[in-house]
Write an enzyme that holds these catalytic residues in place. Structure first.
Site, PDB file in Angstrom:
ATOM      1  N   GLU B  34       0.758  -1.250   0.030  1.00 57.65           N
ATOM      2  CA  GLU B  34      -0.083  -0.052   0.207  1.00 57.65           C
ATOM      3  C   GLU B  34       0.839   1.108   0.014  1.00 57.65           C
ATOM      4  O   GLU B  34       1.905   1.295   1.022  1.00 57.65           O
ATOM      5  CB  GLU B  34      -0.968  -0.038   1.212  1.00 57.65           C
ATOM      6  CG  GLU B  34      -1.697  -1.299   1.363  1.00 57.65           C
ATOM      7  CD  GLU B  34      -2.627  -1.202   2.758  1.00 57.65           C
ATOM      8  OE1 GLU B  34      -2.372  -0.642   3.595  1.00 57.65           O
ATOM      9  OE2 GLU B  34      -3.256  -2.420   2.693  1.00 57.65           O
ATOM     10  N   LEU B  63      -6.343  -1.885  -1.142  1.00 52.26           N
ATOM     11  CA  LEU B  63      -6.189  -1.893   0.415  1.00 52.26           C
ATOM     12  C   LEU B  63      -6.624  -3.130   0.728  1.00 52.26           C
ATOM     13  O   LEU B  63      -7.946  -3.200   1.070  1.00 52.26           O
ATOM     14  CB  LEU B  63      -6.719  -0.599   0.862  1.00 52.26           C
ATOM     15  CG  LEU B  63      -6.150   0.766   0.625  1.00 52.26           C
ATOM     16  CD1 LEU B  63      -6.850   1.887   1.534  1.00 52.26           C
ATOM     17  CD2 LEU B  63      -4.617   0.798   1.282  1.00 52.26           C
ATOM     18  N   ALA B  64      -5.974  -4.259   1.030  1.00 50.20           N
ATOM     19  CA  ALA B  64      -6.534  -5.411   1.623  1.00 50.20           C
ATOM     20  C   ALA B  64      -5.376  -6.156   1.866  1.00 50.20           C
ATOM     21  O   ALA B  64      -4.684  -6.703   1.033  1.00 50.20           O
ATOM     22  CB  ALA B  64      -7.490  -6.014   0.509  1.00 50.20           C
ATOM     23  N   GLU B  65      -4.936  -6.501   3.221  1.00 47.29           N
ATOM     24  CA  GLU B  65      -3.834  -7.080   3.470  1.00 47.29           C
ATOM     25  C   GLU B  65      -3.883  -8.577   3.349  1.00 47.29           C
ATOM     26  O   GLU B  65      -2.828  -9.121   3.117  1.00 47.29           O
ATOM     27  CB  GLU B  65      -3.507  -6.678   5.045  1.00 47.29           C
ATOM     28  CG  GLU B  65      -3.012  -5.328   5.205  1.00 47.29           C
ATOM     29  CD  GLU B  65      -4.144  -4.397   5.299  1.00 47.29           C
ATOM     30  OE1 GLU B  65      -5.322  -4.644   5.115  1.00 47.29           O
ATOM     31  OE2 GLU B  65      -3.916  -3.117   5.137  1.00 47.29           O
ATOM     32  N   GLN B  87       1.567  -1.783   5.927  1.00 46.45           N
ATOM     33  CA  GLN B  87       1.820  -0.687   6.252  1.00 46.45           C
ATOM     34  C   GLN B  87       2.338  -0.168   7.549  1.00 46.45           C
ATOM     35  O   GLN B  87       3.406   0.631   7.886  1.00 46.45           O
ATOM     36  CB  GLN B  87       0.747   0.427   5.770  1.00 46.45           C
ATOM     37  CG  GLN B  87       1.208   1.778   5.673  1.00 46.45           C
ATOM     38  CD  GLN B  87       0.027   2.745   4.662  1.00 46.45           C
ATOM     39  OE1 GLN B  87      -0.924   2.731   5.123  1.00 46.45           O
ATOM     40  NE2 GLN B  87       0.465   2.936   3.502  1.00 46.45           N
ATOM     41  N   ASP B  89       2.622  -2.207  11.684  1.00 52.18           N
ATOM     42  CA  ASP B  89       2.438  -3.591  12.626  1.00 52.18           C
ATOM     43  C   ASP B  89       0.780  -4.000  12.745  1.00 52.18           C
ATOM     44  O   ASP B  89       0.355  -5.099  12.175  1.00 52.18           O
ATOM     45  CB  ASP B  89       2.857  -3.494  13.844  1.00 52.18           C
ATOM     46  CG  ASP B  89       2.963  -2.225  14.361  1.00 52.18           C
ATOM     47  OD1 ASP B  89       1.780  -1.565  14.574  1.00 52.18           O
ATOM     48  OD2 ASP B  89       3.991  -1.370  14.798  1.00 52.18           O
ATOM     49  N   PHE B  91      -1.660  -3.521  11.177  1.00 53.45           N
ATOM     50  CA  PHE B  91      -2.446  -3.312   9.788  1.00 53.45           C
ATOM     51  C   PHE B  91      -2.003  -4.774   9.037  1.00 53.45           C
ATOM     52  O   PHE B  91      -2.754  -4.994   7.965  1.00 53.45           O
ATOM     53  CB  PHE B  91      -2.321  -2.069   9.079  1.00 53.45           C
ATOM     54  CG  PHE B  91      -2.740  -1.006   9.658  1.00 53.45           C
ATOM     55  CD1 PHE B  91      -3.656  -0.899  10.611  1.00 53.45           C
ATOM     56  CD2 PHE B  91      -1.837   0.092   9.736  1.00 53.45           C
ATOM     57  CE1 PHE B  91      -4.129   0.031  11.423  1.00 53.45           C
ATOM     58  CE2 PHE B  91      -2.397   1.386  10.307  1.00 53.45           C
ATOM     59  CZ  PHE B  91      -3.436   1.324  11.140  1.00 53.45           C
ATOM     60  N   TYR B  93      -2.682  -7.471  10.721  1.00 55.70           N
ATOM     61  CA  TYR B  93      -3.719  -8.395  11.282  1.00 55.70           C
ATOM     62  C   TYR B  93      -4.813  -9.044  10.270  1.00 55.70           C
ATOM     63  O   TYR B  93      -4.961 -10.156  10.391  1.00 55.70           O
ATOM     64  CB  TYR B  93      -4.504  -7.981  12.452  1.00 55.70           C
ATOM     65  CG  TYR B  93      -3.210  -7.695  13.454  1.00 55.70           C
ATOM     66  CD1 TYR B  93      -2.132  -8.139  13.579  1.00 55.70           C
ATOM     67  CD2 TYR B  93      -3.770  -6.572  14.572  1.00 55.70           C
ATOM     68  CE1 TYR B  93      -1.166  -7.942  14.691  1.00 55.70           C
ATOM     69  CE2 TYR B  93      -2.735  -6.226  15.530  1.00 55.70           C
ATOM     70  CZ  TYR B  93      -1.396  -6.810  15.680  1.00 55.70           C
ATOM     71  OH  TYR B  93      -0.655  -6.674  16.500  1.00 55.70           O
ATOM     72  N   PRO B  94      -5.153  -8.294   9.424  1.00 57.40           N
ATOM     73  CA  PRO B  94      -6.213  -8.753   8.352  1.00 57.40           C
ATOM     74  C   PRO B  94      -5.447  -9.860   7.402  1.00 57.40           C
ATOM     75  O   PRO B  94      -6.224 -10.776   6.943  1.00 57.40           O
ATOM     76  CB  PRO B  94      -6.541  -7.689   7.497  1.00 57.40           C
ATOM     77  CG  PRO B  94      -6.179  -6.477   8.339  1.00 57.40           C
ATOM     78  CD  PRO B  94      -5.193  -6.910   9.039  1.00 57.40           C
ATOM     79  N   HIS B 134      -0.572   1.763  15.670  1.00 58.52           N
ATOM     80  CA  HIS B 134       0.695   2.058  15.019  1.00 58.52           C
ATOM     81  C   HIS B 134       1.873   1.549  15.605  1.00 58.52           C
ATOM     82  O   HIS B 134       3.248   1.992  15.242  1.00 58.52           O
ATOM     83  CB  HIS B 134       0.780   3.509  14.610  1.00 58.52           C
ATOM     84  CG  HIS B 134      -0.129   4.097  13.641  1.00 58.52           C
ATOM     85  ND1 HIS B 134      -1.738   4.111  14.233  1.00 58.52           N
ATOM     86  CD2 HIS B 134      -0.194   4.360  12.659  1.00 58.52           C
ATOM     87  CE1 HIS B 134      -2.317   4.734  12.846  1.00 58.52           C
ATOM     88  NE2 HIS B 134      -1.490   4.644  11.847  1.00 58.52           N
TER      89      HIS B 134
END
Ligand SMILES: Cc1ncc(C[n+]2csc(CCOP(=O)(O)OP(=O)(O)O)c2C)c(N)n1
Ligand SMILES: [Mg+2]
Lengths: 363, 330
Positions: B34, B63-65, B87, B89, B91, B93-94, B134
């Site tokens: 991203e 935008l989709a981990e 992007q 830590d 983020f 988790y998805p 963050h």
């Protein structure tokens, strides 16, 4: 609505080329496959049904832990593999063993997961069949990655990515369709809508007019097809594969079919659906339908029919023999493939088990 | 004969250089994530790489981990070496299901037939005054999952060599980049000495006690050792660099040499990597120990808001207090 967005919508009713009585459907937008192709498909269908029922029987005999059968969905299974070339990839779910076999995987190796010898019993690169995916829809982003890598290298590979109706509710279904569309990855998303996700009916998965309608939200053309009509499946999936190969990007195909048996043999379907609902689908059986059609056209001879039955028996025997053969599991394997080379800690732990075994042997 | 050159680089620049050199050496290395294209990533780690290598080698995704990591799995299956950026830590988790169920397990699932040479880069941990989501120290989640390698550099030189090693590794690597060290500078030597994944390093020699740290807590350990030296105590500092595989040999040799140890991590202590280190050291070095192994870790609380984060971060004083506690009177 712009003409372009209309192009993304599926037909109002599922595409059908042969009706449940085995008669040709008039004025279909897709041409019917030729008789020789359909005759080959019939042979594959007969073997597919035999495989499903043999595997189911092997569960009762304790040779398989469980079997999610595609009984009744064989036309989807056969078509998914039949429209692909050797260079193409197939991403199956736990219910798509027959499709994996159609792509060339040995049925005994394909059932290794359920026999309990190892998770994936075949080499995914040999026939370009990914391991069966168990966590729903998680295989779909992988399919996009395989397709995107092939496209970056200029290879004409197409990827068939399979999932069920329930799987379309998962986040990875959404992410995969969106990624495939944005990157124009050559993926055919093939949803077998068999009306149930274990006990939960389709109405609890979506309020969309159809699952194929979901494509428009991503800019992916959607199409609906009668999932018990072998001819229509070959036509629709074949067209989608051709388009993907020609650089037209991903497609979403929804096949309307029905799970004739319980989710797996461990499930009790009488708790959530009536036998009458199941009975209504018996006369839509994909094999009977194609057989009636080909017989009426004088294409299916007694001789060919006998050859198909013999071939199906041969495959079933191979499956039985293979699954009845016990392989002595090697506990060293537990440590051998976690990393390309075992960490010092894994070597220690492997030695602990080896030591336990040697002491057992000495006892 | 290659000539040795030195360049003063920040950790961010060293990481950028590692990506650039890996992309130059191996056309199968591809970067995506991203804002990593035109922007060069929110921390500028991929700065200039799209311009240098083209959109097909370094690109932005939706935008989709989970999609990012899932697509990387497929590309790694099909001949590429993807390096993806999460992007921040929290983020990542998805993408957790993809990482746990597929990235970590594909090689084992397929009896070694399908390896996944891929790197998941995660700017991680706190100390930068970041707001919620963050500043997570998420290493324990990954370290607990067999099949992943987990590394965390503490210096620009290690950032370079470890990232090169991660990209070359046949196995997936979760590459944790301590955000607060992105701007720390050092003379980096090229061609670099190879810091292999799985090797710890002694950052400072010492004879009285051993401080064990990695990533963001290494500078804290070094500072504590410097202060202790003024007070007449000689502290050794071990930088793990690699959490998985864990370098038992180096860590245990170090602890045996001093007989005392303190483990320092920014992450919460309970069921964390610090607990694992204490257990390993105690099991293996018990007879050499003059005192129980102590820990200085983050508290067992969700990461605090910026104005309170100094309570969470292990600081020099807490480390020295723990050292004071190591049964010196004997
Ligand atoms: C992520 C995830 N959640 C739950 C399950 C348990 N589960 C296995 S199959 C299934 C139903 C899936 O239904 P569908 O996608 O329609 O496929 P079908 O079984 O009908 O072929 C569920 C809930 C799973 N495998 N993965
Ligand atoms: Mg279903």
């Amino acid at each position: 609505m712009t003409p372009d967005s209309r192009r993304l919508l599926p037909s109002a009713t599922p595409v059908s080329l042969i009706d449940p009585e085995g008669r040709a459907v008039e004025n279909s937008p897709y041409p019917a496959p030729d008789d020789a192709t359909l005759l080959r498909s019939l042979g594959k269908l007969i073997t597919a049904r035999r495989l499903n029922d043999q595997a189911y029987a092997l569960v009762r005999q304790g040779r398989l832990a469980v079997y999610p059968s595609s009984h009744g969905q064989e036309a989807c299974q056969v078509a998914a593999a039949q429209v692909l070339d050797a260079q193409d990839w197939l991403f199956p779910t736990y219910r798509d063993t027959v499709a994996a076999v159609g792509k060339g995987v040995d049925p005994v190796e394909a059932l290794s997961l359920l026999k309990g010898d190892w998770h994936c019993g075949y080499d995914p690169y040999e026939h370009r069949v990914a391991p069966h995916a168990t966590p729903l829809a998680t295989q779909l982003p992988h399919a996009v990655g395989v397709a995107h890598a092939a496209r970056l290298r200029g290879e004409p590979t197409v990827v068939m990515a399979m999932c069920g109706d329930g799987g379309t509710s998962e986040g990875d279904f959404h992410e995969a369709l969106n990624f495939a569309a944005v990157f124009q990855a050559p993926v055919v998303f093939f949803v077998q809508n068999n009306e149930y996700a274990i006990s939960v009916p389709l109405a609890r998965q979506t309020a969309a007019p159809s699952l194929a309608h979901k494509g428009i939200g991503y800019g992916v053309p959607g199409e609906r097809v009668d999932g018990n009509d072998m001819a229509a499946l070959l036509a629709v999936l074949g067209t989608a594969v051709d388009r993907a190969r020609n650089g037209e990007g991903p497609q979403l195909i929804e096949a309307h079919t029905y799970r004739m048996q319980a989710h797996t043999n461990a499930d009790d379907a009488t708790r959530y659906r009536d036998d009458a609902d199941v009975a209504a689908w018996v006369h839509r059986d994909p094999i009977t339908r194609l057989r009636t059609y080909l017989t009426a056209r004088g294409v299916l001879t007694d001789q060919a029919g006998a050859a198909f039955t013999a071939e199906a028996e041969k495959v079933a025997t191979h499956l039985r023999d293979g699954l009845n053969r016990d392989i002595e599991p090697n506990p060293e394997d537990l440590f051998a493939y976690v990393y390309a080379s075992p960490t010092p800690q894994l070597r220690e732990q492997s030695a602990v088990i080896a030591d336990e075994l040697s002491r057992e042997g000495a006892r | 004969m290659t000539t040795v050159a030195h360049e003063k680089l920040s950790m961010a620049q060293a990481l950028n250089r590692a990506l650039r050199d890996a992309m130059t050496d191996d056309p199968s290395v591809v970067l995506f994530g991203e804002d990593i294209g035109a922007l060069g990533g929110v921390f500028r780690i991929t700065d200039g790489l799209t311009a240098a290598f083209g959109e097909s080698r370094c690109f932005d995704t939706p935008l989709a981990e989970s999609g990012i990591v899932g697509m990387a799995v497929g590309m790694a299956m099909n001949g590429m070496r993807p390096v993806v950026e999460m992007q921040f830590d929290a983020f990542a988790y998805p993408a957790f299901e993809q990482i746990i169920s597929h990235v970590a397990k594909m090689r084992n699932r397929t009896r070694g037939r399908v390896g996944l040479p891929m790197v998941i880069r995660v700017p991680y941990a706190g100390g930068i005054g970041g707001v919620e989501h963050h500043c997570d120290s998420s290493e324990a989640y990954y370290a607990h999952t067999p099949g992943l390698q987990v590394v965390a550099p503490a210096t620009p030189s290690d950032a370079y060599t470890l990232l090169r090693a991660a990209i070359e590794s046949p196995d997936p690597v979760v590459f944790l980049e301590p955000k607060k060290l992105y701007w720390s500078k050092e003379e980096v030597e090229f061609p670099s000495r190879a810091a292999g994944i799985g090797t710890a390093v002694i950052r400072r020699e010492g004879t009285d006690a051993t401080l064990i740290a990695y990533g963001p807590s290494v500078p804290v350990a070094l500072e504590a050792a410097a202060v202790a030296a003024q007070e007449g105590r000689s502290l050794q500092v071990v930088d793990l660099r690699s959490i998985v595989p864990f370098d038992d040999a180096t860590v245990c040799a170090a602890v045996r040499s001093t007989g005392r140890a303190v483990v320092i991590t920014e992450s919460s202590g309970f069921a964390g990597v610090s607990a694992e280190i204490v257990a390993r050291v105690t099991e293996r070095c018990f007879t050499s120990l003059a005192a129980p192994v102590r820990r200085v870790t983050g508290m067992d609380i969700p990461y605090p808001p910026p104005k309170l984060e100094h309570f969470q971060l292990p600081g020099v004083d807490r480390v020295l207090d723990a050292v004071d506690d190591l049964s010196w009177e004997q």
